[in-house]
Design an enzyme around this catalytic site. Structure first.
Site, PDB file in Angstrom:
ATOM      1  N   ASP A 241     -14.097  -9.229   0.070  1.00 13.18           N
ATOM      2  CA  ASP A 241     -14.164  -7.323   0.387  1.00 13.18           C
ATOM      3  C   ASP A 241     -14.516  -6.774  -0.646  1.00 13.18           C
ATOM      4  OD1 ASP A 241     -14.995  -6.281   3.522  1.00 13.18           O
ATOM      5  OD2 ASP A 241     -14.918  -4.519   2.462  1.00 13.18           O
TER       6      ASP A 241
ATOM      7  N   ARG B 150     -16.932  -0.275   2.482  1.00  5.66           N
ATOM      8  CA  ARG B 150     -16.826  -0.048   4.192  1.00  5.66           C
ATOM      9  C   ARG B 150     -16.000   1.757   4.268  1.00  5.66           C
ATOM     10  NH1 ARG B 150     -17.995  -0.955  10.882  1.00  5.66           N
ATOM     11  NH2 ARG B 150     -16.781   1.019  11.313  1.00  5.66           N
TER      12      ARG B 150
ATOM     13  N   ASN C 254     -26.975  -2.502  -2.189  1.00  7.32           N
ATOM     14  CA  ASN C 254     -25.962  -3.539  -1.828  1.00  7.32           C
ATOM     15  C   ASN C 254     -26.181  -5.218  -1.019  1.00  7.32           C
ATOM     16  OD1 ASN C 254     -23.301  -3.637  -1.303  1.00  7.32           O
ATOM     17  ND2 ASN C 254     -23.663  -4.043   0.305  1.00  7.32           N
TER      18      ASN C 254
ATOM     19  N   THR D 204     -29.781  -8.410  13.363  1.00  2.00           N
ATOM     20  CA  THR D 204     -29.342  -7.637  14.035  1.00  2.00           C
ATOM     21  C   THR D 204     -30.585  -7.662  14.834  1.00  2.00           C
ATOM     22  OG1 THR D 204     -30.196  -5.320  14.338  1.00  2.00           O
ATOM     23  CG2 THR D 204     -30.241  -6.214  12.675  1.00  2.00           C
TER      24      THR D 204
ATOM     25  N   SER E  94     -35.057   1.641  11.421  1.00  2.00           N
ATOM     26  CA  SER E  94     -33.953   1.996  10.499  1.00  2.00           C
ATOM     27  C   SER E  94     -34.372   1.141   9.047  1.00  2.00           C
ATOM     28  CB  SER E  94     -32.506   2.363  10.795  1.00  2.00           C
ATOM     29  OG  SER E  94     -32.006   1.133  10.198  1.00  2.00           O
TER      30      SER E  94
ATOM     31  N   TYR F 140     -31.293   0.518   7.618  1.00  5.25           N
ATOM     32  CA  TYR F 140     -30.894  -0.634   7.140  1.00  5.25           C
ATOM     33  C   TYR F 140     -30.895  -2.172   7.996  1.00  5.25           C
ATOM     34  CZ  TYR F 140     -27.740  -3.088  10.452  1.00  5.25           C
ATOM     35  OH  TYR F 140     -27.161  -4.129  10.812  1.00  5.25           O
ATOM     36  N   HIS F 141     -32.000  -1.583   8.678  1.00  3.10           N
ATOM     37  CA  HIS F 141     -32.913  -3.004   9.654  1.00  3.10           C
ATOM     38  C   HIS F 141     -33.384  -3.161   9.080  1.00  3.10           C
ATOM     39  CE1 HIS F 141     -30.725  -0.614  13.665  1.00  3.10           C
ATOM     40  NE2 HIS F 141     -30.365  -1.708  14.019  1.00  3.10           N
TER      41      HIS F 141
ATOM     42  N   LYS G  25     -31.806  -5.923   6.733  1.00 10.54           N
ATOM     43  CA  LYS G  25     -31.840  -7.270   7.443  1.00 10.54           C
ATOM     44  C   LYS G  25     -33.327  -8.045   7.677  1.00 10.54           C
ATOM     45  CE  LYS G  25     -28.042  -6.740   9.273  1.00 10.54           C
ATOM     46  NZ  LYS G  25     -26.367  -7.224   8.467  1.00 10.54           N
TER      47      LYS G  25
ATOM     48  N   VAL H 273     -22.034  -3.966  18.765  1.00 11.22           N
ATOM     49  CA  VAL H 273     -20.828  -4.813  19.717  1.00 11.22           C
ATOM     50  C   VAL H 273     -19.913  -3.933  19.696  1.00 11.22           C
ATOM     51  CG1 VAL H 273     -18.778  -6.102  19.093  1.00 11.22           C
ATOM     52  CG2 VAL H 273     -21.693  -6.703  18.019  1.00 11.22           C
TER      53      VAL H 273
ATOM     54  N   ASN I 189     -18.474   2.423  21.754  1.00  4.31           N
ATOM     55  CA  ASN I 189     -17.267   3.453  21.120  1.00  4.31           C
ATOM     56  C   ASN I 189     -17.086   4.681  20.798  1.00  4.31           C
ATOM     57  OD1 ASN I 189     -16.842   0.818  20.872  1.00  4.31           O
ATOM     58  ND2 ASN I 189     -16.662   0.655  18.498  1.00  4.31           N
TER      59      ASN I 189
ATOM     60  N   THR J  64     -23.223  11.964  24.823  1.00  2.57           N
ATOM     61  CA  THR J  64     -24.386  12.270  23.917  1.00  2.57           C
ATOM     62  C   THR J  64     -25.541  10.954  23.964  1.00  2.57           C
ATOM     63  OG1 THR J  64     -23.484  11.658  21.658  1.00  2.57           O
ATOM     64  CG2 THR J  64     -23.332  14.280  22.275  1.00  2.57           C
ATOM     65  N   VAL J  65     -26.348  11.317  25.015  1.00 10.15           N
ATOM     66  CA  VAL J  65     -26.886  10.622  25.563  1.00 10.15           C
ATOM     67  C   VAL J  65     -28.463  11.214  24.474  1.00 10.15           C
ATOM     68  CG1 VAL J  65     -28.952   9.680  26.785  1.00 10.15           C
ATOM     69  CG2 VAL J  65     -26.094   9.743  27.598  1.00 10.15           C
TER      70      VAL J  65
ATOM     71  N   ARG K  39     -33.518  10.285  15.655  1.00 10.56           N
ATOM     72  CA  ARG K  39     -34.236   9.273  15.590  1.00 10.56           C
ATOM     73  C   ARG K  39     -35.328   8.791  15.878  1.00 10.56           C
ATOM     74  NH1 ARG K  39     -29.797   4.026  16.278  1.00 10.56           N
ATOM     75  NH2 ARG K  39     -28.046   5.142  15.797  1.00 10.56           N
TER      76      ARG K  39
HETATM   77  N1  LIG Z   1     -20.462  -3.975  14.553  1.00  7.50           N
HETATM   78  C1  LIG Z   1     -22.125  -4.069  14.848  1.00  7.50           C
HETATM   79  O1  LIG Z   1     -22.057  -3.905  16.498  1.00  7.50           O
HETATM   80  C2  LIG Z   1     -23.497  -4.898  14.340  1.00  7.50           C
HETATM   81  C3  LIG Z   1     -24.616  -5.350  15.361  1.00  7.50           C
HETATM   82  C4  LIG Z   1     -24.746  -6.342  14.479  1.00  7.50           C
HETATM   83  C5  LIG Z   1     -25.140  -6.479  13.220  1.00  7.50           C
HETATM   84  N2  LIG Z   1     -24.078  -7.018  12.402  1.00  7.50           N
HETATM   85  C6  LIG Z   1     -23.921  -7.545  11.198  1.00  7.50           C
HETATM   86  O2  LIG Z   1     -22.507  -7.222  10.714  1.00  7.50           O
HETATM   87  C7  LIG Z   1     -22.362  -7.378   9.489  1.00  7.50           C
HETATM   88  C8  LIG Z   1     -21.001  -7.240  10.134  1.00  7.50           C
HETATM   89  O3  LIG Z   1     -20.582  -5.284  10.449  1.00  7.50           O
HETATM   90  P1  LIG Z   1     -19.865  -4.716  10.529  1.00  7.50           P
HETATM   91  O4  LIG Z   1     -19.673  -4.122  11.970  1.00  7.50           O
HETATM   92  O5  LIG Z   1     -18.181  -5.399  10.878  1.00  7.50           O
HETATM   93  O6  LIG Z   1     -19.383  -4.052   9.299  1.00  7.50           O
HETATM   94  P2  LIG Z   1     -18.851  -3.256   8.352  1.00  7.50           P
HETATM   95  O7  LIG Z   1     -18.817  -2.419   7.433  1.00  7.50           O
HETATM   96  O8  LIG Z   1     -16.904  -2.571   9.359  1.00  7.50           O
HETATM   97  O9  LIG Z   1     -17.897  -5.172   7.562  1.00  7.50           O
HETATM   98  C9  LIG Z   1     -18.728  -5.407   6.730  1.00  7.50           C
HETATM   99  C10 LIG Z   1     -17.664  -5.165   5.643  1.00  7.50           C
HETATM  100  O10 LIG Z   1     -18.119  -6.317   4.313  1.00  7.50           O
HETATM  101  C11 LIG Z   1     -17.832  -5.206   3.573  1.00  7.50           C
HETATM  102  N3  LIG Z   1     -19.022  -5.084   2.447  1.00  7.50           N
HETATM  103  C12 LIG Z   1     -20.199  -4.420   2.675  1.00  7.50           C
HETATM  104  N4  LIG Z   1     -20.631  -4.719   1.045  1.00  7.50           N
HETATM  105  C13 LIG Z   1     -19.962  -5.372   0.139  1.00  7.50           C
HETATM  106  C14 LIG Z   1     -20.183  -6.003  -1.615  1.00  7.50           C
HETATM  107  N5  LIG Z   1     -21.036  -5.556  -1.564  1.00  7.50           N
HETATM  108  N6  LIG Z   1     -19.223  -6.872  -1.723  1.00  7.50           N
HETATM  109  C15 LIG Z   1     -18.164  -7.029  -0.606  1.00  7.50           C
HETATM  110  N7  LIG Z   1     -17.886  -6.388   0.550  1.00  7.50           N
HETATM  111  C16 LIG Z   1     -19.344  -5.342   0.808  1.00  7.50           C
HETATM  112  C17 LIG Z   1     -17.728  -3.710   3.588  1.00  7.50           C
HETATM  113  O11 LIG Z   1     -16.570  -3.390   3.118  1.00  7.50           O
HETATM  114  C18 LIG Z   1     -17.107  -4.073   4.971  1.00  7.50           C
HETATM  115  O12 LIG Z   1     -15.487  -4.585   4.892  1.00  7.50           O
HETATM  116  C19 LIG Z   1     -23.234  -6.449   9.226  1.00  7.50           C
HETATM  117  O13 LIG Z   1     -24.071  -7.340   7.908  1.00  7.50           O
HETATM  118  C20 LIG Z   1     -23.765  -6.031  10.141  1.00  7.50           C
HETATM  119  O14 LIG Z   1     -25.076  -5.523   9.562  1.00  7.50           O
HETATM  120  C21 LIG Z   1     -22.804  -5.367  13.244  1.00  7.50           C
END
Ligand SMILES: NC(=O)c1ccc[n+]([C@@H]2O[C@H](COP(=O)([O-])OP(=O)(O)OC[C@H]3O[C@@H](n4cnc5c(N)ncnc54)[C@H](O)[C@@H]3O)[C@@H](O)[C@H]2O)c1
Length: 382
Positions: free
Chosen positions: A31, A35, A118, A144, A179, A181-182, A185, A211, A240, A253-254, A326
């Site tokens: 990591d 984040r 990234n 996702t 979005s 972000y999506h 993906k 999640v 959450n 907040t809906v 959104r």
């Molecule tokens: N949390 C959800 O509800 C959810 C839902 C669907 C998909 N996802 C996917 O699951 C994955 C994890 O999600 P999360 O909620 O744990 O997110 P998060 O941001 O808590 O975890 C991602 C981690 O990756 C690290 N990271 C990002 N870019 C990096 C880089 N260039 N080098 C090294 N480390 C790097 C971040 O520092 C972070 O700790 C993501 O790919 C996200 O798209 C999450």
């Protein structure tokens, strides 16, 4: 198995690392604290402070006896990727390392550019590292459910058989995100699919829904092992956030009409889905796709569940429909398939009153740490 977790400090990465060691796997985590940095830059923080990755691994080693090697660095940098892969030759890889917040990706041009650079660079570097160091490893990638959007037909598990002018072909299911972000993906999935066809990679792409929760078997005895719990509009996920709003007396907040329906899952089920995928790998030259969620709810249904349980705990929870930042359908058809992970043995943890009351009780015990100005700042999407 020797499993490398990219993004091992994250909300899902850290609990996954602990979980896999309890199941007898050797795990290393990577990591760069992206984040944590982005949260600081937009002035939000999780509900409680989380130790850094070295400290968490020491705590876990003291608790479980399992040592988890740590690599701190940026996976968009090829030299660092080479160092990681030559230092810990994995048999499987879990790829979580992305900028995961849709609202963040929509803040402004800089946030959009960071998200694009990234997410795509990490996925591309991973592919090239696998080709160079360990071409047979199984990549488990977090996609996702948002890749599919909300089409007016049933959503299949990754693929769609199309009949056109009397001929048939199987394609990736059409994707249309709401979005940036999506959209990254979707691009990840396309990159992986291209290199599965070109280099015979073996890949499982898990199309995960939002999640919720923070407790897993591994966190039960020590709160310092809990994952991040964000409740702001940028990094917090909806359930959450509603729990924190309920505890502080802020109306839930809906966004808009609240008919937006998605597939959700408990964090415990994320860990099981990822482990089941690792232990039952895809074949070489296969892109296997599972839809990873256990139940679907509209935002209105989630709000009503939190309200009912909150009220039974004496909270007096109110619900407010606020302007939707959104661009998305607020009432729509939604019927996604999700049988693949159940067939591998997933036993879902549903969103019961018990689950919600435990979350509410935990947040209530940390009420003094909640920053009210983080709950609802009316963050706009650019
Ligand atoms: N949390 C959800 O509800 C959810 C839902 C669907 C998909 N996802 C996917 O699951 C994955 C994890 O999600 P999360 O909620 O744990 O997110 P998060 O941001 O808590 O975890 C991602 C981690 O990756 C690290 N990271 C990002 N870019 C990096 C880089 N260039 N080098 C090294 N480390 C790097 C971040 O520092 C972070 O700790 C993501 O790919 C996200 O798209 C999450």
């Amino acid at each position: 198995m020797r499993i490398l977790i990219l993004g091992g400090d994250g909300y899902l990465g850290w609990p996954t690392a602990m979980h896999l060691t309890t199941k007898g796997h050797d795990v290393a985590v990577v990591d760069n604290y992206l984040r944590r940095r982005l949260c600081r830059e937009v002035s939000v923080e999780p509900l409680f402070e989380v130790p850094d990755l070295h400290q968490r691994c020491t705590l876990w080693e003291n608790t479980s006896g399992s040592r988890i090697p740590v690599f701190i660095g940026d996976l968009t940098k090829w030299e660092f990727v080479e160092e990681v892969f030559s230092g810990f030759l994995p048999e499987a890889i879990v790829h979580y390392a992305e900028q995961p917040a849709a609202p963040y990706s929509m803040l402004n041009r800089q946030a959009a550019a960071l998200t694009l650079h990234n997410n795509l660079s990490v996925t591309a570097n991973l592919i090239f590292a696998v080709r160079k160091f360990c071409p047979r490893v199984h990549i488990v990638k977090l996609g996702t459910m948002g890749e599919y959007g909300t089409p007016n037909i049933d959503i299949e598990e990754g693929w769609l058989e199309v009949e056109h002018k009397g001929r048939h072909h199987k394609f990736l299911y059409p994707r249309q995100a709401s979005s940036l972000y999506h959209t990254t993906k979707i691009m990840d999935t396309d990159l992986l699919w291209f290199y599965v066809r070109t280099w015979d990679l073996r890949v499982t792409d898990l199309m995960q829904g939002p999640v919720y929760g923070l407790f897993t078997d591994e966190t039960d005895n020590d709160d310092r092992l809990l994952p991040f719990f964000n409740y702001d509009e940028i990094f917090g996920t909806v359930l959450n956030r509603f729990v924190v709003q309920a505890v502080t007396g802020h109306p839930l907040t809906v966004y808009g009409k609240g008919g937006q329906t998605r597939g959700y899952l408990n964090i415990r089920d994320t860990l099981s889905c990822v482990r089941l995928s690792l232990e039952n790998p895809a074949e070489r030259g296969e892109l296997r796709i599972f839809n990873q969620f256990t139940e679907t709810f509209s935002v209105n249904e989630l709000a009503k569940k939190v309200q009912a349980v909150g009220n039974s705990m004496g909270l007096g929870v109110k619900i407010e429909h606020v302007e939707n930042p959104r661009i998305e359908a607020e009432q729509h058809y939604y019927n996604p398939t999700h049988t693949g992970l159940l067939e591998l043995g997933l036993e879902p943890h549903h969103l019961t009153e018990d689950t919600l009351s435990r979350m509410i009780a935990f947040v209530r015990a940390h009420k003094g740490k909640i920053k009210n100005d983080q709950i609802y700042r009316k963050v706009k999407w650019a």
